[in-house]
Design an enzyme around this catalytic site. Structure first.
Site, short mmCIF file in Angstrom:
data_model
loop_
_atom_site.label_atom_id
_atom_site.label_comp_id
_atom_site.label_asym_id
_atom_site.label_seq_id
_atom_site.Cartn_x
_atom_site.Cartn_y
_atom_site.Cartn_z
N ALA A 51 45.96 57.18 43.58
CA ALA A 51 47.16 58.26 43.81
C ALA A 51 48.01 58.82 42.83
O ALA A 51 48.71 59.05 42.66
CB ALA A 51 48.45 56.98 44.15
N ARG A 59 48.74 60.44 30.86
CA ARG A 59 48.21 60.33 29.30
C ARG A 59 47.36 61.56 29.31
O ARG A 59 46.50 61.73 28.53
CB ARG A 59 48.15 58.62 29.05
CG ARG A 59 48.88 58.04 28.84
CD ARG A 59 48.48 56.28 29.46
NE ARG A 59 48.03 55.94 30.48
CZ ARG A 59 47.89 54.85 30.82
NH1 ARG A 59 47.63 54.00 30.16
NH2 ARG A 59 47.93 54.30 32.23
N GLY A 81 53.89 51.65 41.43
CA GLY A 81 52.34 50.55 40.54
C GLY A 81 51.29 50.34 41.77
O GLY A 81 51.03 50.56 43.07
N THR A 82 50.68 49.49 40.51
CA THR A 82 48.84 49.49 41.53
C THR A 82 49.30 47.89 42.77
O THR A 82 48.49 48.59 43.99
CB THR A 82 48.72 49.06 40.93
OG1 THR A 82 48.80 47.48 40.13
CG2 THR A 82 47.88 49.65 39.45
N GLU A 135 49.78 42.80 31.67
CA GLU A 135 50.09 44.22 31.38
C GLU A 135 50.22 44.03 30.18
O GLU A 135 51.05 43.42 29.41
CB GLU A 135 50.83 44.49 32.80
CG GLU A 135 50.17 44.97 33.41
CD GLU A 135 48.78 45.50 33.64
OE1 GLU A 135 48.50 46.53 32.76
OE2 GLU A 135 48.31 44.88 33.34
N ASN A 139 42.04 56.31 30.70
CA ASN A 139 43.91 56.92 30.96
C ASN A 139 43.87 58.46 30.21
O ASN A 139 45.11 58.84 30.17
CB ASN A 139 44.40 55.56 30.23
CG ASN A 139 44.33 54.77 30.80
OD1 ASN A 139 44.49 54.10 32.37
ND2 ASN A 139 44.06 53.27 30.65
N TYR A 168 18.05 95.80 36.27
CA TYR A 168 18.95 95.01 37.61
C TYR A 168 18.55 94.90 38.81
O TYR A 168 18.11 96.27 39.36
CB TYR A 168 20.26 95.30 37.36
CG TYR A 168 21.21 94.83 38.09
CD1 TYR A 168 21.73 93.94 37.85
CD2 TYR A 168 21.65 95.94 39.16
CE1 TYR A 168 22.44 92.86 39.27
CE2 TYR A 168 22.11 95.15 40.12
CZ TYR A 168 22.81 94.15 40.14
OH TYR A 168 23.64 93.26 40.99
N SER A 207 8.68 102.95 34.11
CA SER A 207 9.76 102.16 34.24
C SER A 207 11.29 103.33 34.30
O SER A 207 10.86 104.64 34.54
CB SER A 207 9.88 102.35 32.55
OG SER A 207 8.47 100.80 32.22
C1 UD1 Z 1 45.65 48.54 35.38
C2 UD1 Z 1 45.49 47.15 35.26
C3 UD1 Z 1 45.30 46.43 33.95
C4 UD1 Z 1 43.72 47.01 34.03
C5 UD1 Z 1 43.51 48.07 34.01
C6 UD1 Z 1 42.03 48.52 34.70
C7 UD1 Z 1 47.53 47.10 36.29
C8 UD1 Z 1 49.41 46.92 36.95
N1 UD1 Z 1 47.17 47.32 35.78
O1 UD1 Z 1 46.18 49.54 33.87
O2 UD1 Z 1 46.06 45.05 34.25
O3 UD1 Z 1 43.29 46.34 32.86
O4 UD1 Z 1 44.38 49.41 35.12
O5 UD1 Z 1 41.43 49.62 34.41
O6 UD1 Z 1 47.27 46.96 37.84
N2 UD1 Z 1 47.45 53.81 41.28
C9 UD1 Z 1 48.49 54.28 42.08
N3 UD1 Z 1 48.90 54.05 42.89
C10 UD1 Z 1 50.15 54.10 41.68
C11 UD1 Z 1 49.85 53.32 40.44
C12 UD1 Z 1 48.49 53.20 40.06
O7 UD1 Z 1 47.55 54.82 43.00
O8 UD1 Z 1 51.84 53.99 41.94
C13 UD1 Z 1 46.42 54.04 40.63
C14 UD1 Z 1 45.98 55.39 39.87
O9 UD1 Z 1 45.59 56.46 40.70
C15 UD1 Z 1 45.10 54.46 38.98
C16 UD1 Z 1 44.62 52.90 39.07
O10 UD1 Z 1 45.73 52.55 40.02
O11 UD1 Z 1 43.62 55.07 39.38
C17 UD1 Z 1 44.97 52.28 37.75
O12 UD1 Z 1 46.34 53.05 37.52
P1 UD1 Z 1 47.17 53.03 36.12
O13 UD1 Z 1 48.51 53.57 36.46
O14 UD1 Z 1 46.33 53.80 35.34
O15 UD1 Z 1 46.89 51.62 35.56
P2 UD1 Z 1 46.47 50.66 34.08
O16 UD1 Z 1 47.25 50.95 33.05
O17 UD1 Z 1 45.57 51.37 33.77
CA CA Z 2 43.85 52.87 34.05
#
Ligand code: UD1
Ligand code: CA
Length: 502
Positions: A30, A35, A97-98, A174, A246, A385, A424
């Protein structure tokens, strides 16, 4: 392929052992990917001609997770459109967040009781075998959470695996939250996990966000599992596999790793690359054995190359099929075309969408074919052509043939029969038909249909003036002398100019 089994599984009867344990997957995709500095959501960026998130799903496919849920958010519609109905998608409206992302899949996984693989949509190089090992490691322990880690040369940006002494001491910190000492840890979290379903959703809803990024971290669950139950960690050996994308620099590095993999795969299956470093393939390309690929060849999309073909080099094919034994000389560009077996194409030929060439067809230098079928053994060897045409077999299309297919409003078709001989510099003004075995004289402009077996030509009488050249040269030389006699100073040139006018 490795069987997925668990030490807890003590069922002895064959039927149960054959029954796969329930496995689901959640892919979080999502995020915007700030970056990347891109208009496009990060997971839609491509390597090997496929979106990052598609690579993740391809690695998952052999494990047949049911269901597979993709969490979308940023450019959700575009991501959904790309994935079609192969997977379930759920929306994460705000990217908090994840951990918060995975929680959005709770509804889609209601009633599911088993193990859940969680993957990041931006980690595209993981192999299916690795995911199987992860599931197996999880199932052969008592862990509620198993994380996939790897040692890397440069851990910056990744979450670090912190291992304390004794039980209950596995956690992830992190990058943004890591102490100076933790920054030096080179074992990182790949963002790939296997969780017990009940544990996952119970603990996700209890997550806080007291951290540097004010986000709900999925990674916190490893410590929770480790303290209260058990958590394990499986360490990968291949650093490249774990690469998270990233930045654009990451994307370029991942592309190069993928290219190496693709080329290694085709080398292994009997394809020769004269210069592997300059061949560029897509994940969807298929190449037959004994084919030789010269330098600077790019094969895109779902291009399928037959056996025993030769690519001299510097060619770009997209979504094109090439039959066995075809020769593509230097400089062929083809898009959504079909090239028959043993055809000879190029050098410097352009096959546009729906160019459909039969076997042993010859398309030579500076010939363009579009939306046309060309029958077996027909030749267009120079400067032509061929657009919106149906061309039969064994015909010969002379140098400089042009199908005039466009009247400024509509496109019209040209039909050319079998064994037709076209001289031709001929224009065929469509719609027009040339019957089988017809002949067209060189330099003709054909506007009317030609019956089978007929000769067609335009009356353009030739006139010849005997001795004309000598006179012409004398006049030309006289004029040149007159010019140099009045050698121009600045002023003289002006006068000369005036004189001429007068
Ligand atoms: C994340 C991990 C980190 C790991 C790294 C590996 C966490 C907090 N950190 O960091 O430990 O080393 O991946 O590549 O999990 N995403 C969502 N919704 C959100 C945030 C993120 O769907 O609200 C998805 C992003 O689209 C992406 C993935 O989660 O595909 C990772 O998100 P990203 O922000 O890239 O996390 P990292 O900082 O790389
Ligand atoms: Ca990532």
């Amino acid at each position: 392929m490795m069987a997925i089994r668990t030490s807890k599984d003590t069922a002895s009867d064959d039927e149960r052992a054959a029954e796969p344990l329930p496995l689901a997957a959640v892919v979080i995709a999502a995020g915007q990917g700030k970056r990347m500095h891109s208009e496009r959501a990060k997971v839609l960026h491509e390597i090997g001609g496929r979106a990052l998130v598609e690579h993740v799903l391809a690695a998952l496919a052999p494990l047949r997770p049911d269901p597979a849920v993709v969490v979308v958010g940023h450019q959700a519609e575009r991501v959904r459109q790309l994935l079609g109905d192969k997977v379930t998608t759920v929306l994460q409206k705000d990217q908090l967040g994840t951990g918060h992302a995975v929680l959005q899949a709770k509804g889609a996984l209601r009633g599911f009781d088993g193990d859940i693989l969680v993957l990041c949509g931006d980690v595209p190089l993981l192999r299916a075998e690795t995911l199987m090992e992860l599931v197996e490691a999880h199932r052969s322990s008592d862990a509620k959470a198993t994380v996939l880690s790897v040692r890397v040369e440069d851990p910056s940006g990744y979450g670090r695996i912190v291992r304390g002494a004794g039980e209950g001491q596995l956690r992830i910190v992190e990058d943004a939250d890591a102490s100076d000492e933790e920054q030096h840890i080179d074992e990182i979290n790949t963002g790939t996990y296997c969780f017990d379903a009940a544990f996952l959703f119970r603990e996700l809803s209890r997550l806080g966000r007291e951290n540097a990024q004010r986000e709900y971290y999925l990674t916190d669950l490893v410590e929770v599992a480790s303290r209260r139950f058990a958590a394990t960690c499986l360490m990968l050996e291949d650093e490249d596999e774990a690469m998270g994308i990233n930045t654009r620099a990451d994307l370029a590095r991942a592309e190069s790793v993928l290219q190496d993999r693709l080329i290694a795969h085709w080398l292994e299956s009997g394809v020769t690359f004269l210069d592997p470093a300059t061949a560029f393939l897509s994940a969807g390309t298929i190449i037959g054995a004994e084919t030789v690929i010269g330098p600077y060849v790019r094969l895109d999309g779902t291009t399928v190359i037959g056996k025993g073909c030769v690519f001299e080099g510097a060619s770009h094919l997209r979504d094109t099929r090439v039959g066995d034994g075809a020769l593509l000389r230097w400089g062929v560009v083809a898009d959504s075309a079909r090239i028959g077996s043993e055809a000879k194409i190029g050098p410097f030929a352009h096959l546009r969408p729906e160019a459909d060439l039969g076997e042993q067809v010859h398309i030579g230098n500076f010939v363009e074919v579009k939306k046309s079928r060309v029958g077996a053994r027909t030749k267009a060897n120079h400067l032509a052509y061929i657009g919106d045409a149906d061309v039969g077999k064994d015909s010969n299309l002379g140098a400089g043939l042009i199908t005039c297919n466009y009247d400024g409003l509509d496109k019209h078709r040209t039909v050319i029969g079998d064994r037709v001989q076209i001289g031709s510099d001929t224009q065929l003004v469509a719609p027009v038909r040339l019957g089988d075995d017809s002949y067209i004289a060189a330099g003709s402009t054909i506007t009317k249909d030609v019956e089978p077996g007929s000769l067609a030509y335009n009356d353009k009488p030739q006139r010849t003036r005997a001795g004309w050249v000598a006179g012409f040269r004398a006049r030309a030389q006289g004029a040149a002398k007159a010019r140099s006699g009045a050698a121009p100073t600045h002023g003289a040139a002006k006068t000369g100019g005036k004189k001429k006018k007068g």
